[in-house]
Write a protein that holds these residues in place. Structure first.
Motif, short mmCIF file in Angstrom:
data_model
loop_
_atom_site.label_atom_id
_atom_site.label_comp_id
_atom_site.label_asym_id
_atom_site.label_seq_id
_atom_site.Cartn_x
_atom_site.Cartn_y
_atom_site.Cartn_z
N GLU A 1 0.86 -1.20 0.02
CA GLU A 1 0.09 0.09 0.13
C GLU A 1 0.92 1.20 -0.12
O GLU A 1 0.56 2.17 -0.48
CB GLU A 1 -1.04 0.00 1.21
CG GLU A 1 -2.10 -1.13 1.05
CD GLU A 1 -2.80 -1.42 -0.10
OE1 GLU A 1 -3.33 -0.10 -0.60
OE2 GLU A 1 -3.00 -2.29 -0.80
N GLN A 2 2.11 1.23 0.49
CA GLN A 2 2.96 2.53 0.63
C GLN A 2 3.54 2.60 -0.82
O GLN A 2 3.60 3.74 -1.17
CB GLN A 2 4.08 1.94 1.67
CG GLN A 2 3.73 2.30 3.14
CD GLN A 2 4.90 2.03 3.95
OE1 GLN A 2 5.78 1.64 3.52
NE2 GLN A 2 4.50 2.22 5.03
N PHE B 1 2.00 1.54 -3.46
CA PHE B 1 1.00 2.12 -4.42
C PHE B 1 0.78 3.52 -4.24
O PHE B 1 0.69 4.25 -5.29
CB PHE B 1 -0.20 1.35 -4.16
CG PHE B 1 -1.49 1.74 -4.86
CD1 PHE B 1 -1.59 1.77 -6.40
CD2 PHE B 1 -2.26 2.50 -4.09
CE1 PHE B 1 -2.82 2.17 -6.99
CE2 PHE B 1 -3.43 2.94 -5.03
CZ PHE B 1 -3.69 2.71 -6.37
N TYR B 2 0.79 3.95 -2.96
CA TYR B 2 0.47 5.38 -2.68
C TYR B 2 1.59 6.45 -3.42
O TYR B 2 1.08 7.24 -4.02
CB TYR B 2 0.69 5.61 -1.28
CG TYR B 2 -0.02 6.97 -0.71
CD1 TYR B 2 -1.31 7.44 -0.81
CD2 TYR B 2 0.99 7.78 -0.14
CE1 TYR B 2 -1.50 8.58 -0.42
CE2 TYR B 2 0.58 9.28 -0.21
CZ TYR B 2 -0.76 9.29 -0.01
OH TYR B 2 -1.09 10.84 0.45
N LEU B 3 2.59 5.95 -3.22
CA LEU B 3 3.84 6.78 -3.88
C LEU B 3 3.67 6.42 -5.53
O LEU B 3 3.93 7.85 -6.03
CB LEU B 3 5.30 6.11 -3.36
CG LEU B 3 5.50 6.60 -1.91
CD1 LEU B 3 6.95 5.53 -1.47
CD2 LEU B 3 5.76 7.83 -1.63
N ARG B 4 3.58 5.50 -5.86
CA ARG B 4 3.47 5.45 -7.21
C ARG B 4 2.38 6.20 -7.86
O ARG B 4 2.31 6.79 -9.08
CB ARG B 4 3.60 3.88 -7.81
CG ARG B 4 4.87 3.07 -7.49
CD ARG B 4 4.74 1.77 -8.00
NE ARG B 4 4.95 1.73 -9.36
CZ ARG B 4 4.54 0.60 -10.08
NH1 ARG B 4 4.10 -0.39 -9.51
NH2 ARG B 4 4.80 0.80 -11.23
N SER B 5 1.09 6.00 -7.24
CA SER B 5 0.03 6.85 -7.59
C SER B 5 0.08 8.44 -7.68
O SER B 5 -0.67 9.17 -8.31
CB SER B 5 -1.36 6.45 -6.86
OG SER B 5 -1.07 7.26 -5.72
N ARG B 6 1.25 8.80 -7.21
CA ARG B 6 1.72 10.19 -7.20
C ARG B 6 2.74 10.33 -8.27
O ARG B 6 3.42 11.36 -8.55
CB ARG B 6 2.03 10.72 -5.96
CG ARG B 6 1.30 10.94 -4.86
CD ARG B 6 -0.14 10.79 -5.35
NE ARG B 6 -1.09 10.92 -4.24
CZ ARG B 6 -2.44 10.66 -4.28
NH1 ARG B 6 -2.97 9.78 -5.30
NH2 ARG B 6 -3.11 10.98 -3.23
N GLY B 7 3.20 9.32 -9.15
CA GLY B 7 3.99 9.55 -10.38
C GLY B 7 5.33 9.05 -9.97
O GLY B 7 6.22 8.98 -10.89
N ILE B 8 5.70 8.73 -9.13
CA ILE B 8 6.90 8.21 -8.54
C ILE B 8 7.16 6.76 -9.11
O ILE B 8 6.51 5.63 -8.62
CB ILE B 8 7.33 8.19 -6.76
CG1 ILE B 8 7.00 9.54 -6.50
CG2 ILE B 8 8.39 7.74 -6.51
CD1 ILE B 8 6.84 9.88 -4.88
N VAL C 1 10.67 3.90 0.28
CA VAL C 1 10.30 3.22 1.59
C VAL C 1 11.35 2.42 2.29
O VAL C 1 11.14 2.68 3.58
CB VAL C 1 9.30 1.96 0.82
CG1 VAL C 1 8.69 1.05 1.93
CG2 VAL C 1 7.94 2.87 0.38
N ILE D 1 1.14 1.99 -12.68
CA ILE D 1 0.59 3.18 -11.70
C ILE D 1 1.09 4.55 -11.99
O ILE D 1 0.29 5.43 -12.04
CB ILE D 1 0.64 2.64 -10.40
CG1 ILE D 1 0.40 1.23 -9.95
CG2 ILE D 1 0.04 3.56 -9.44
CD1 ILE D 1 0.82 0.56 -8.87
N ALA E 1 -0.43 8.56 -13.31
CA ALA E 1 -0.07 9.59 -12.76
C ALA E 1 0.58 10.80 -13.77
O ALA E 1 0.10 11.91 -13.82
CB ALA E 1 0.59 9.59 -11.45
#
Lengths: 399, 254
Positions: free
Chosen positions: A345-346, A348-355, A364, B78, B82
């Motif tokens: 989940e960590q 996913f969160y970062l990647r969903s911001r383009g990282i 992480v 993913i 973004a």
């Protein structure tokens, strides 16, 4: 896929079970001793031969350290350069000095071997109430088996940080005593950045006085076998011990830490946080955390946790928290242990911001370990550790 | 002018009891500058839609398509989604120990723009956005979402929305758990970003409360994994009065 296994619950088990499986609370185990009754002595011959099956040795590659457990050790001065500062006294003291043994005694045979062998102890004493920084630069020069003894003292109300900066080559068994007078605030950092072949066994005993605060930090990054066992005796009321640890084990590296917190006075507080990462075939870590809340320690507030992040196959992390409570009147006591892979989940969160994925993983892992670094409270050292961890991570090909 | 098109989308997840179908043929078209509200009872698949658009690995797309200006979103990773201009404001933003908000936002901004933002302008922008969202600027040096209250986490999501400037944003129950003051701050933030950047919004919510502050152009009622009814803002008012009961007759959704 995440594979985190977590236990998190207060524990009232009074039995330490030698030889039992990790985190066992079974009633069938034979009660042997309370942690504070473990045998202690300064004399090597007082301890029985080490078989490797003992509670305190069963997770350690004892065959590779026989010379340090039983062999003759060079007890001459281990190379140490101590930085100078106002209110700091540095001296080499003899074996008969009254300060020796004031924080504790050896609890196993390798530590006792060092105790029996050292000729002089390095004594560093802080007295200033203004914050003082001391660096003990220990650059080992060879792999002859050696013994050392160090006594760090913070006088009443003294404030400061002592960094024991270990580099170079060594085969060293040693004892480090830390004594905090009433109201002292002392941070002790034991930093292991030895070369790849080095072996280091270090028992570190702290006695914490009334309303004094010890922050003890173990950072183990380099060395073939590094075993640092810190213990904190919360001996007077209001004493606080914060014990932090950070380790990064690469292929073939054995990094071990056995932590013991002894709540022995009213209203004492302890926090134990150890975090480690493992990467590569044969990367091995051991963490054992014993907390004893004695009858003498009503109002105790205690929490210990160990977390390990597994970055590749072929690694093994042992994580064993033990909590003994002898009084019903406590403010809080708990422990947590978790060993697992990345938190999806960590990521996913970062990647969903383009990282990108690699960068997200790096963040992480770095963040996971930096959580401990951030608590040291010494910016220069924090920057240096950040760089050292970045260098470890650069070696992680595909995480 | 970007357009997100979802066509006949079927999505399932793996559970302990086997594969479970959640979305059963979703059709939606969201253009930049439009606000679409997706409303529906719990378990109707609203969050599944949000996470599927963002590319969460837990969800398997069995059939159908998602495209952004004709580009196949389902083929993108993913982070590529973004970068293409999609954003998901999460219902439960994740805590990331040891990574400061400021480091996280700068890393994300650099990844999305393909170059690091000029330092001075960036700090000003970050500070301005946090102040507008009534977040103390000390949050910049705290670890991502760690120790944040529910409201602070949601405001932090909108700060990201403002700084990363996506073209289409999915807001997954951003209103849940917010008191009325926080709800107003968050809604004002979304409206401000939309005004400045022409953002398209897919607003997923269980309640009509947030629609008093963010006015939808379209309302879609989600039931049992598909759109059961569509209309304008008046449909939301009707739901506020009548609830979801009339959609649930004969349905097994609990």
């Amino acid at each position: 896929m995440s594979s985190t296994i977590e236990t998190e619950k207060p524990d009232t088990d009074k039995t330490l079970a030698p030889g039992a499986g990790a985190h066992s609370h079974g009633a069938d185990d034979v009660p042997v001793q309370t942690r504070s009754e473990r045998f202690a002595s300064a004399v090597h011959g007082d301890f029985p031969e080490v078989t490797g099956r003992e509670l305190e040795w069963r997770l350690t590659p004892v065959e590779k350290i026989r010379d340090l457990i039983d062999g003759e050790l060079d007890g001459g001065r281990f190379p140490a350069v101590v930085s100078e500062a106002a209110g700091v006294t540095t001296e080499w003291i003899g074996r008969d000095d009254a300060r020796i043994g004031s924080a504790g005694l050896a609890e196993e045979r390798a530590a006792a071997n060092a105790w029996s062998s050292f000729q002089e102890a390095l004594a560093v004493t802080l007295t200033a109430e203004e914050f003082t920084e001391v660096v003990i630069d220990r650059t080992g020069e060879d792999r002859a088996p050696r013994a050392a003894h160090t006594i760090l003292t913070a006088g009443a109300n003294a404030r400061g940080i002592v960094v024991i900066d270990n580099r170079g080559s060594a085969r060293l068994s040693e004892n480090v005593e830390v004594v905090l007078g009433d109201g002292a605030h002392l941070t002790v950092v034991s930093l292991q950045e030895w070369d790849d072949e080095s072996v280091h066994l270090s028992s570190q005993f702290a006695r914490i006085g009334r309303d004094a605060v010890l922050k003890h930090v173990v950072v183990s990054l380099g060395g073939a076998i590094v075993r640092v066992n810190p213990s904190a005796h919360l001996a007077e009321q209001g004493a606080t011990g914060e014990l932090l640890g950070l380790y990064f084990s690469d292929a073939g590296q054995h990094l071990e830490q056995r932590v013991y917190v002894n709540h022995d006075a009213p209203n004492t507080v302890s926090r134990v946080t150890y975090k480690g990462a493992l990467n590569g075939e044969g990367a091995r870590t051991v963490w054992v955390g014993d907390v004893l809340i004695g009858r003498t320690a009503p109002g105790t507030d205690s929490y210990e946790q160990n977390r390990n992040l597994v970055l590749s196959d072929g690694t093994r992390a042992d994580s064993i928290p033990n909590l003994e409570i002898e009084t019903g009147d406590i403010a809080g006591a708990g422990h947590a242990s978790a060993t697992g892979r990345f938190d999806d989940e960590q990521l996913f969160y970062l990647r969903s911001r383009g990282i990108p994925e690699q960068e997200a993983r790096r963040l992480v892992v770095l963040g996971f370990l930096l959580e401990v670094v951030q608590k040291i409270g010494q910016p220069e050292l924090e920057t240096r550790l950040l760089a050292a961890i970045e260098a470890e991570l650069a070696a992680v090909a595909v995480v | 002018m970007s357009t997100l098109e979802i066509r006949d989308l079927h999505v399932s997840i793996e559970t302990d009891q086997g594969v479970k179908q959640i979305l059963r043929g979703v059709d939606l078209t969201i253009k930049q500058g439009e606000i679409h509200a997706i409303m529906g009872p719990n378990g109707s698949g609203k969050s599944t839609l949000a996470y599927t658009i963002a590319g969460h690995p837990r969800y398997t797309v069995d059939s159908g398509s998602i495209t952004l200006d004709g580009e196949d979103v389902l083929e993108m990773s993913i982070d590529e989604r973004a970068k293409a201009g999609l954003f998901l404001a999460m219902q439960y933003p994740v805590e990331i120990p040891g990574v400061t908000v400021s480091n996280f936002l700068r890393t994300a901004k650099t990844a999305i723009d393909g170059e690091a933002p000029a330092l001075r302008g960036w700090i000003k922008e970050l500070r301005g956005s946090m102040e507008a969202m009534r977040m103390d600027t000390s949050f910049a040096e705290r670890n991502v979402n760690e120790g944040f209250s529910g409201g602070e986490k949601k405001r932090h999501e909108i700060v990201q929305l403002e700084l990363l400037k996506p073209r289409i944003a999915v807001l997954d129950e951003t209103d849940s758990g917010l008191d009325v003051d926080a709800l107003k701050v968050v809604s004002e933030g979304v409206n401000r970003v939309k005004e400045q950047t022409g953002l398209g919004v897919l607003l997923i919510t269980h309640y009509t409360r947030i629609l008093r502050y963010i006015h939808p152009d379209f309302v879609h009622v989600f039931v049992d994994g598909r759109v059961a009814e569509e209309g304008g803002a008046e449909l939301a008012e009707r739901l506020e009065n009548e609830g979801y009961d009339r959609y649930l007759t004969g349905s097994t959704v609990g």
